[in-house]
Scaffold this motif. Structure first.
Motif, short mmCIF file in Angstrom:
data_model
loop_
_atom_site.label_atom_id
_atom_site.label_comp_id
_atom_site.label_asym_id
_atom_site.label_seq_id
_atom_site.Cartn_x
_atom_site.Cartn_y
_atom_site.Cartn_z
N ASN A 58 18.37 29.66 -18.10
CA ASN A 58 18.20 31.09 -17.88
C ASN A 58 17.33 31.36 -16.66
O ASN A 58 16.12 31.20 -16.72
N MET A 59 18.00 31.75 -15.56
CA MET A 59 17.31 32.09 -14.33
C MET A 59 17.95 33.34 -13.75
O MET A 59 19.12 33.61 -14.01
N PRO A 60 17.19 34.09 -12.95
CA PRO A 60 17.77 35.29 -12.36
C PRO A 60 18.87 34.96 -11.35
O PRO A 60 18.89 33.87 -10.79
N GLU A 61 19.75 35.89 -11.13
CA GLU A 61 20.85 35.80 -10.17
C GLU A 61 21.88 34.76 -10.57
O GLU A 61 22.93 35.10 -11.06
N LYS A 80 22.43 14.84 -14.53
CA LYS A 80 22.04 16.22 -14.79
C LYS A 80 21.48 16.37 -16.20
O LYS A 80 22.09 15.92 -17.14
N LEU A 81 20.31 17.00 -16.29
CA LEU A 81 19.60 17.23 -17.55
C LEU A 81 19.28 18.71 -17.64
O LEU A 81 18.73 19.29 -16.71
N VAL A 82 19.64 19.33 -18.75
CA VAL A 82 19.37 20.75 -18.98
C VAL A 82 18.19 20.89 -19.92
O VAL A 82 18.10 20.18 -20.93
N VAL A 83 17.29 21.80 -19.58
CA VAL A 83 16.19 22.17 -20.48
C VAL A 83 16.26 23.67 -20.70
O VAL A 83 16.57 24.42 -19.78
N THR A 84 16.03 24.09 -21.91
CA THR A 84 16.10 25.52 -22.18
C THR A 84 15.16 25.92 -23.31
O THR A 84 14.93 25.14 -24.23
N ASP A 94 28.63 24.31 -23.11
CA ASP A 94 28.90 24.63 -21.71
C ASP A 94 28.20 23.66 -20.77
O ASP A 94 28.78 23.21 -19.77
N ALA A 95 26.95 23.33 -21.08
CA ALA A 95 26.18 22.41 -20.23
C ALA A 95 26.83 21.04 -20.18
O ALA A 95 26.99 20.45 -19.10
N LYS A 106 13.01 23.40 -25.11
CA LYS A 106 11.58 23.68 -24.96
C LYS A 106 11.05 24.26 -26.26
O LYS A 106 11.77 25.01 -26.91
N PRO A 107 9.83 23.99 -26.64
CA PRO A 107 8.90 23.04 -26.02
C PRO A 107 9.24 21.60 -26.43
O PRO A 107 9.82 21.37 -27.50
#
Length: 140
Positions: A58-61, A80-84, A94-95, A106-107
């Motif tokens: 979750n980031m802007p734009e 590629k590693l996703v953190v959320t 999706d990731a 997180k955490p």
């Protein structure tokens, strides 16, 4: 620990989280780069040799899924590693479909992050090795 330092790009729009990631990852003996947006991350990817991308979703734009897709298309050799902090089954699916090898919520502890980093790098090495063997077999 590591004889050659892998280069890890950390992408998160939260400055405190970026700083925490960087400190933790440097303590694990990796070289770090950081970006606070997807556009900034793309510039880092274009100008540096990166082994692992760690991105928030979750980031802007432009969100982290789009960054994963871009990286998979233009830099498929990068793990590629996703953190959320906002996990969902849909986001996880999706990731992974987009090319992420690990999904971390997180955490998390520094041990969990270390394990996810190592797993991501190992999985990519295995994937690249299998691809190379398939190409060699196809050429015979």
């Amino acid at each position: 620990m590591n004889s050659l330092k892998e280069n890890i790009l950390i992408v998160d729009d939260n400055y405190e989280m970026l700083t925490l990631f960087q400190r933790t990852i440097k303590a694990l003996n990796y070289q770090t780069y950081k970006a606070s947006s997807v556009n900034e991350a793309i510039e880092v990817l274009k100008n540096n040799s990166i082994n692992l991308l760690i991105t928030d979703l979750n980031m802007p734009e432009i969100n982290g899924i789009e960054l994963i897709k871009y990286t998979e298309e233009h830099f498929p050799e990068i793990s590629k590693l996703v953190v959320t902090g906002m996990p969902s089954i849909d986001n996880a699916v999706d990731a992974i479909k987009s090319g992420a090898l690990e999904y971390l919520i997180k955490p998390f502890t520094s041990e969990e992050l270390s394990k996810a980093i190592k797993n991501s790098l190992i999985k990519k090495q295995i994937h690249l090795s299998i691809s190379l063997k398939k190409q060699t077999i196809a050429l015979q």
